[in-house]
Design a protein around this motif. Structure first.
Motif, PDB file in Angstrom:
ATOM      1  N   VAL A  11       0.822  -1.212   0.000  1.00  0.00           N
ATOM      2  CA  VAL A  11       0.000   0.000   0.000  1.00  0.00           C
ATOM      3  C   VAL A  11       0.856   1.262   0.000  1.00  0.00           C
ATOM      4  CG1 VAL A  11      -1.582   1.376   1.434  1.00  0.00           C
ATOM      5  CG2 VAL A  11      -2.054  -1.022   0.996  1.00  0.00           C
ATOM      6  N   ASP A  12       1.858   1.318   0.867  1.00  0.00           N
ATOM      7  CA  ASP A  12       2.591   2.579   0.979  1.00  0.00           C
ATOM      8  C   ASP A  12       4.101   2.469   0.774  1.00  0.00           C
ATOM      9  OD1 ASP A  12       3.461   1.439   3.325  1.00  0.00           O
ATOM     10  OD2 ASP A  12       2.391   2.816   4.649  1.00  0.00           O
ATOM     11  N   GLY A  13       4.613   1.275   0.523  1.00  0.00           N
ATOM     12  CA  GLY A  13       6.040   1.131   0.248  1.00  0.00           C
ATOM     13  C   GLY A  13       6.943   1.278   1.451  1.00  0.00           C
ATOM     14  N   LYS A  14       6.378   1.355   2.639  1.00  0.00           N
ATOM     15  CA  LYS A  14       7.185   1.458   3.859  1.00  0.00           C
ATOM     16  C   LYS A  14       7.281   0.089   4.506  1.00  0.00           C
ATOM     17  CE  LYS A  14       5.842   6.166   5.105  1.00  0.00           C
ATOM     18  NZ  LYS A  14       5.176   6.960   6.154  1.00  0.00           N
ATOM     19  N   GLY A  15       8.419  -0.163   5.151  1.00  0.00           N
ATOM     20  CA  GLY A  15       8.608  -1.422   5.846  1.00  0.00           C
ATOM     21  C   GLY A  15       7.813  -1.505   7.136  1.00  0.00           C
ATOM     22  N   ILE A  16       7.575  -2.696   7.603  1.00  0.00           N
ATOM     23  CA  ILE A  16       6.818  -2.903   8.837  1.00  0.00           C
ATOM     24  C   ILE A  16       7.547  -2.284  10.028  1.00  0.00           C
ATOM     25  CG2 ILE A  16       5.907  -4.662  10.414  1.00  0.00           C
ATOM     26  CD1 ILE A  16       4.369  -4.318   7.713  1.00  0.00           C
ATOM     27  N   ILE A  17       8.854  -2.473  10.103  1.00  0.00           N
ATOM     28  CA  ILE A  17       9.626  -1.889  11.203  1.00  0.00           C
ATOM     29  C   ILE A  17       9.528  -0.360  11.156  1.00  0.00           C
ATOM     30  CG2 ILE A  17      11.943  -1.611  12.193  1.00  0.00           C
ATOM     31  CD1 ILE A  17      10.825  -4.387  12.658  1.00  0.00           C
ATOM     32  N   GLU A  18       9.571   0.200   9.963  1.00  0.00           N
ATOM     33  CA  GLU A  18       9.428   1.654   9.829  1.00  0.00           C
ATOM     34  C   GLU A  18       8.067   2.109  10.359  1.00  0.00           C
ATOM     35  OE1 GLU A  18       9.583   5.074   6.318  1.00  0.00           O
ATOM     36  OE2 GLU A  18      10.029   2.992   5.818  1.00  0.00           O
ATOM     37  N   HIS A  19       7.034   1.345  10.075  1.00  0.00           N
ATOM     38  CA  HIS A  19       5.709   1.673  10.604  1.00  0.00           C
ATOM     39  C   HIS A  19       5.688   1.616  12.128  1.00  0.00           C
ATOM     40  CE1 HIS A  19       2.933   2.227   7.269  1.00  0.00           C
ATOM     41  NE2 HIS A  19       3.641   1.339   6.603  1.00  0.00           N
ATOM     42  N   LEU A  20       6.319   0.588  12.677  1.00  0.00           N
ATOM     43  CA  LEU A  20       6.307   0.421  14.129  1.00  0.00           C
ATOM     44  C   LEU A  20       7.093   1.513  14.846  1.00  0.00           C
ATOM     45  CD1 LEU A  20       6.737  -3.453  14.373  1.00  0.00           C
ATOM     46  CD2 LEU A  20       4.650  -2.144  14.757  1.00  0.00           C
ATOM     47  N   THR A  21       8.185   1.963  14.244  1.00  0.00           N
ATOM     48  CA  THR A  21       9.038   2.944  14.915  1.00  0.00           C
ATOM     49  C   THR A  21       8.626   4.380  14.636  1.00  0.00           C
ATOM     50  OG1 THR A  21      10.628   2.860  13.086  1.00  0.00           O
ATOM     51  CG2 THR A  21      11.035   1.410  14.980  1.00  0.00           C
ATOM     52  N   SER A  22       7.817   4.614  13.616  1.00  0.00           N
ATOM     53  CA  SER A  22       7.443   5.992  13.292  1.00  0.00           C
ATOM     54  C   SER A  22       5.981   6.291  13.601  1.00  0.00           C
ATOM     55  CB  SER A  22       7.722   6.273  11.820  1.00  0.00           C
ATOM     56  OG  SER A  22       6.806   5.551  11.015  1.00  0.00           O
ATOM     57  N   ALA A  23       5.361   5.427  14.376  1.00  0.00           N
ATOM     58  CA  ALA A  23       3.956   5.679  14.732  1.00  0.00           C
ATOM     59  C   ALA A  23       3.872   6.998  15.484  1.00  0.00           C
ATOM     60  CB  ALA A  23       3.424   4.534  15.575  1.00  0.00           C
ATOM     61  N   LYS A  24       2.975   7.834  14.997  1.00  0.00           N
ATOM     62  CA  LYS A  24       2.842   9.148  15.622  1.00  0.00           C
ATOM     63  C   LYS A  24       2.119   9.016  16.959  1.00  0.00           C
ATOM     64  CE  LYS A  24       3.039  11.773  11.424  1.00  0.00           C
ATOM     65  NZ  LYS A  24       2.476  12.814  10.615  1.00  0.00           N
ATOM     66  N   GLN A  25       2.737   9.593  17.953  1.00  0.00           N
ATOM     67  CA  GLN A  25       2.161   9.618  19.281  1.00  0.00           C
ATOM     68  C   GLN A  25       1.439  10.951  19.460  1.00  0.00           C
ATOM     69  OE1 GLN A  25       2.324   6.993  21.363  1.00  0.00           O
ATOM     70  NE2 GLN A  25       3.405   5.901  19.776  1.00  0.00           N
ATOM     71  N   PRO A  26       0.307  10.935  20.141  1.00  0.00           N
ATOM     72  CA  PRO A  26      -0.358  12.220  20.379  1.00  0.00           C
ATOM     73  C   PRO A  26       0.515  13.104  21.264  1.00  0.00           C
ATOM     74  CG  PRO A  26      -1.441  10.449  21.591  1.00  0.00           C
ATOM     75  CD  PRO A  26      -0.383   9.828  20.720  1.00  0.00           C
ATOM     76  N   PRO A  27       0.467  14.419  21.040  1.00  0.00           N
ATOM     77  CA  PRO A  27       1.307  15.308  21.854  1.00  0.00           C
ATOM     78  C   PRO A  27       0.894  15.236  23.317  1.00  0.00           C
ATOM     79  CG  PRO A  27      -0.217  16.566  20.478  1.00  0.00           C
ATOM     80  CD  PRO A  27      -0.356  15.123  20.085  1.00  0.00           C
ATOM     81  N   VAL A  28       1.881  15.342  24.150  1.00  0.00           N
ATOM     82  CA  VAL A  28       1.638  15.327  25.596  1.00  0.00           C
ATOM     83  C   VAL A  28       1.364  16.755  26.038  1.00  0.00           C
ATOM     84  CG1 VAL A  28       2.610  14.800  27.852  1.00  0.00           C
ATOM     85  CG2 VAL A  28       3.120  13.342  25.880  1.00  0.00           C
ATOM     86  N   THR A  29       0.228  16.939  26.648  1.00  0.00           N
ATOM     87  CA  THR A  29      -0.134  18.261  27.145  1.00  0.00           C
ATOM     88  C   THR A  29       0.278  18.347  28.607  1.00  0.00           C
ATOM     89  OG1 THR A  29      -2.040  18.159  25.691  1.00  0.00           O
ATOM     90  CG2 THR A  29      -2.032  19.899  27.368  1.00  0.00           C
ATOM     91  N   PRO A  30       1.076  19.360  28.937  1.00  0.00           N
ATOM     92  CA  PRO A  30       1.498  19.473  30.340  1.00  0.00           C
ATOM     93  C   PRO A  30       0.310  19.807  31.243  1.00  0.00           C
ATOM     94  CG  PRO A  30       2.391  21.282  29.023  1.00  0.00           C
ATOM     95  CD  PRO A  30       1.646  20.383  28.099  1.00  0.00           C
ATOM     96  N   VAL A  31       0.329  19.245  32.415  1.00  0.00           N
ATOM     97  CA  VAL A  31      -0.717  19.496  33.391  1.00  0.00           C
ATOM     98  C   VAL A  31      -0.350  20.731  34.179  1.00  0.00           C
ATOM     99  CG1 VAL A  31      -1.943  18.548  35.389  1.00  0.00           C
ATOM    100  CG2 VAL A  31      -1.193  17.050  33.543  1.00  0.00           C
ATOM    101  N   GLU A  32      -1.287  21.646  34.303  1.00  0.00           N
ATOM    102  CA  GLU A  32      -0.998  22.878  35.057  1.00  0.00           C
ATOM    103  C   GLU A  32      -1.573  22.848  36.417  1.00  0.00           C
ATOM    104  OE1 GLU A  32      -1.895  26.369  32.854  1.00  0.00           O
ATOM    105  OE2 GLU A  32      -1.134  25.504  31.042  1.00  0.00           O
TER     106      GLU A  32
END
Length: 195
Positions: free
Chosen positions: A174-195
């Motif tokens: 589908v996208d020409g990227k390797g499985i390991i690349e998918h696993l390591t580049s998964a976007k994490q949601p930004p962490v919002t600091p608690v005030e």
């Protein structure tokens, strides 16, 4: 030695709750014992290949250009690796596969000259599908119940590996990227600091 069970849809390894014998197209219901054994042999063989393929996808991409085997020349997603390999490797691989398949045929199948014309691919009566006598670590249980359980575990792992290998192939196509690349580049949601 483990005595072979009669093969029927009621006694075949691999049927587990909640699905029982998963056969949505009803092949097993229509099959006699010899045909059911051939189906099981095919399922085990494909499952074993898929288990190797699944590990191969991950290891091949993880050690890419870090191994001496192919001089670090093999790169990219795993689905492109085979086209990058030296043709000499294919000759060695082909001979190895041919030897393994000939051994498997000699162990499990009745010689063609002794098979009735209407029963091609007839397995030996005493042959347990998948039991090729290869057990260098001595893991095969002697107890029939434990052996049945181990057969079921192998089938379930093989079924999962067939799905995993199919998913790996589809994702890389589908996208020409390797499985390991998918696993390591998964976007994490930004962490919002608690005030």
């Amino acid at each position: 030695n483990v005595a072979p069970l009669a093969f029927s849809i009621d006694t075949i390894p691999g049927a587990i709750a909640p699905t029982g014998l998963f056969d949505p197209l009803g092949f097993a219901e229509k099959a006699d014992e010899a045909t059911l054994k051939r189906y099981r042999e095919a399922e085990l063989t494909h499952g074993r290949v898929a288990m190797l393929a699944s590990v191969g996808f991950l290891v091949g991409e993880a050690v890419e250009s870090k191994t001496f085997i192919f001089n670090g020349e093999v790169t990219g997603p795993a689905i492109t690796h085979l086209a990058q390999i030296n043709p000499t490797f294919w000759l060695i691989l082909g001979v190895g596969i041919a030897r393994a398949e000939l051994d498997r045929a000699e162990i499990g199948w009745v010689e063609p000259e002794n098979v009735p014309v209407d029963k091609p691919g007839l397995l030996r009566d005493d042959y347990i599908p998948g039991n090729l006598g290869f057990d260098p670590l001595g893991l095969k249980p002697e107890d029939p119940e434990e052996f049945f359980e181990m057969q079921t575990k192998e089938l379930q792992n093989g079924r999962l590996a067939m799905l995993a290998a199919s998913g790996f192939l589809a994702q890389e196509l589908v996208d020409g990227k390797g499985i390991i690349e998918h696993l390591t580049s998964a976007k994490q949601p930004p962490v919002t600091p608690v005030e």
